[in-house]
Design an enzyme around this catalytic site. Structure first.
Site, mmCIF file in Angstrom:
data_model
loop_
_atom_site.group_PDB
_atom_site.id
_atom_site.type_symbol
_atom_site.label_atom_id
_atom_site.label_comp_id
_atom_site.label_asym_id
_atom_site.label_seq_id
_atom_site.Cartn_x
_atom_site.Cartn_y
_atom_site.Cartn_z
ATOM 1 N N ASN A 1 0.868 -1.183 0.000
ATOM 2 C CA ASN A 1 0.000 0.000 0.000
ATOM 3 C C ASN A 1 0.903 1.230 0.000
ATOM 4 O OD1 ASN A 1 -1.822 2.026 0.442
ATOM 5 N ND2 ASN A 1 -2.441 1.351 2.490
ATOM 6 N N TRP A 2 1.010 1.855 -1.154
ATOM 7 C CA TRP A 2 1.909 3.020 -1.268
ATOM 8 C C TRP A 2 1.366 4.242 -0.542
ATOM 9 C CZ3 TRP A 2 3.543 3.287 -7.191
ATOM 10 C CH2 TRP A 2 4.232 2.109 -7.517
ATOM 11 N N LYS A 3 0.094 4.238 -0.212
ATOM 12 C CA LYS A 3 -0.555 5.415 0.389
ATOM 13 C C LYS A 3 -0.295 6.629 -0.517
ATOM 14 C CE LYS A 3 -0.239 3.140 4.833
ATOM 15 N NZ LYS A 3 -0.103 3.199 6.281
ATOM 16 N N HIS A 29 -9.493 1.129 5.010
ATOM 17 C CA HIS A 29 -8.217 1.328 5.693
ATOM 18 C C HIS A 29 -8.448 2.262 6.880
ATOM 19 C CE1 HIS A 29 -4.129 2.470 6.607
ATOM 20 N NE2 HIS A 29 -3.743 1.396 5.945
ATOM 21 N N SER A 53 3.538 -2.245 10.362
ATOM 22 C CA SER A 53 4.982 -2.335 10.572
ATOM 23 C C SER A 53 5.573 -3.703 10.203
ATOM 24 C CB SER A 53 5.354 -1.954 12.008
ATOM 25 O OG SER A 53 4.981 -0.609 12.271
ATOM 26 N N GLU A 104 -6.864 4.680 7.963
ATOM 27 C CA GLU A 104 -6.666 6.111 7.645
ATOM 28 C C GLU A 104 -7.907 6.695 6.986
ATOM 29 O OE1 GLU A 104 -3.012 5.466 5.520
ATOM 30 O OE2 GLU A 104 -2.059 4.857 7.401
ATOM 31 N N GLY A 123 2.892 -1.213 4.284
ATOM 32 C CA GLY A 123 2.934 0.219 4.006
ATOM 33 C C GLY A 123 4.353 0.647 3.707
ATOM 34 N N GLY A 124 5.008 1.241 4.696
ATOM 35 C CA GLY A 124 6.347 1.817 4.523
ATOM 36 C C GLY A 124 7.328 0.923 3.772
ATOM 37 N N GLY A 157 2.629 2.127 10.922
ATOM 38 C CA GLY A 157 3.595 3.220 10.791
ATOM 39 C C GLY A 157 4.272 3.585 12.102
ATOM 40 N N GLU A 180 -5.339 -4.989 10.471
ATOM 41 C CA GLU A 180 -4.305 -3.985 10.707
ATOM 42 C C GLU A 180 -4.564 -3.288 12.039
ATOM 43 O OE1 GLU A 180 -2.422 -2.750 6.656
ATOM 44 O OE2 GLU A 180 -3.989 -1.341 7.187
HETATM 45 O O1 LIG Z 1 -1.253 0.658 6.845
HETATM 46 C C1 LIG Z 1 -0.507 -0.234 6.461
HETATM 47 C C2 LIG Z 1 -0.752 -0.926 5.205
HETATM 48 O O2 LIG Z 1 -2.008 -0.640 4.701
HETATM 49 C C3 LIG Z 1 0.697 -0.601 7.247
HETATM 50 O O3 LIG Z 1 1.586 0.449 7.177
HETATM 51 P P1 LIG Z 1 3.089 0.249 7.703
HETATM 52 O O4 LIG Z 1 3.583 -1.038 7.097
HETATM 53 O O5 LIG Z 1 3.831 1.452 7.227
HETATM 54 O O6 LIG Z 1 2.991 0.151 9.212
#
Ligand SMILES: O=C(CO)COP(=O)(O)O
Length: 253
Positions: free
Chosen positions: A9-11, A97, A215, A99, A236-237, A175, A169
């Site tokens: 997920n590049w966000k 998600h 994470s 967010e 994510g990251g 994050g 999640e």
């Molecule tokens: O929200 C995430 C994937 O959708 C997880 O993010 P991180 O891997 O950066 O913690």
């Protein structure tokens, strides 16, 4: 057997050129995906067409959108519908998600509509659930997640559920560098599967792919993926760094 998936997920990150480079670097790694394994890249909307064209000759590689509208079409300035995503060849869509739930006030009821529209368009939802820190601290995470599933997914038929992927999640792990322990992930994934079995039957539950997100990185992916109910990850990251993303995929086994 059920599919194993690593989804990135590049966000809201990367330019088109950087995204293209990232996909090319991932492809350069020459990954050999086993039967039933998939890699998904969830790019920002403007890059989906490009991502699809880069990946289309690579079996097992798919693209996802990070959201879709809760209405089918019409006067909703700035929104992108599931039908539009279908028309450009998008395979999956992340729905719910944390967010989106937090910053865009997406309720379980709105998410249920998005799930329906995605499925009707032939796009597979990656439905996210997970509790905030205070819920984990009060040890009520099972009830919290159960309500998210109930209000957004329980109206589906068993047939529809076959096209849904669930991503657990925990919000406190996103994050933050704080990962759920392998045991915490396994416990919640087993709980989710048992809830799905109660509602949709054992077959549906066994078929359901449940991803862990929060994470996840090369250093903890093997331990997380070794759990019987953890079928991959939503990253994510670490999905923004080709070597890390590739290493995580390799831990699918
Ligand atoms: O929200 C995430 C994937 O959708 C997880 O993010 P991180 O891997 O950066 O913690």
């Amino acid at each position: 057997m059920r599919k194993k998936i690593v989804a990135g997920n590049w966000k809201m990150n990367l330019t088109l050129a950087q995204g293209e480079q990232l996909i090319n670097d991932i492809l350069q790694a020459g990954l050999k995906l086993a039967e039933g394994q998939e890699v998904v890249v969830a790019t920002p909307f403007p890059y989906l067409t490009k991502a699809k064209s880069l990946l289309k000759n690579y079996p097992g590689f798919y693209v996802a959108a990070q959201n879709c509208a809760s209405e089918k079409s019409g006067a909703y300035t700035g929104e992108v519908s599931a039908d539009m995503l279908q028309s450009i060849g998008v395979d999956y869509v992340i729905i719910g998600h944390s967010e989106r739930r937090e910053y865009f006030q997406e309720s379980n009821a709105v998410l249920a509509k998005k799930v329906d529209l995605a499925l009707a368009a032939g796009i597979k939802p990656i439905f996210c659930c997970g509790e905030p820190l205070e819920v984990r601290q009060s040890e009520t995470q099972n009830a919290y997640v159960s309500k998210q599933l109930e209000e957004s997914l329980y109206h589906l038929t068993e047939e529809q559920l076959k096209n849904v992927v669930i991503a657990y999640e925990p919000i406190w792990a996103i994050g933050t560098g704080l990962t759920a322990s392998a045991a915490q992930a396994q416990d919640m994934h087993a709980f989710i599967r048992s809830q799905i079995a109660n509602k949709f039957g054992r077959e549906a539950a066994l078929h359901l792919t449940i991803l862990y997100g929060g994470s996840a990185k090369p250093g903890n992916a093997a331990e997380l993926f070794a759990n019987p109910d953890v079928d991959g990850g939503l990253i994510g990251g670490a999905s923004l760094v080709a070597n890390d993303f590739v290493a995580i995929i390799q831990h699918l086994g």
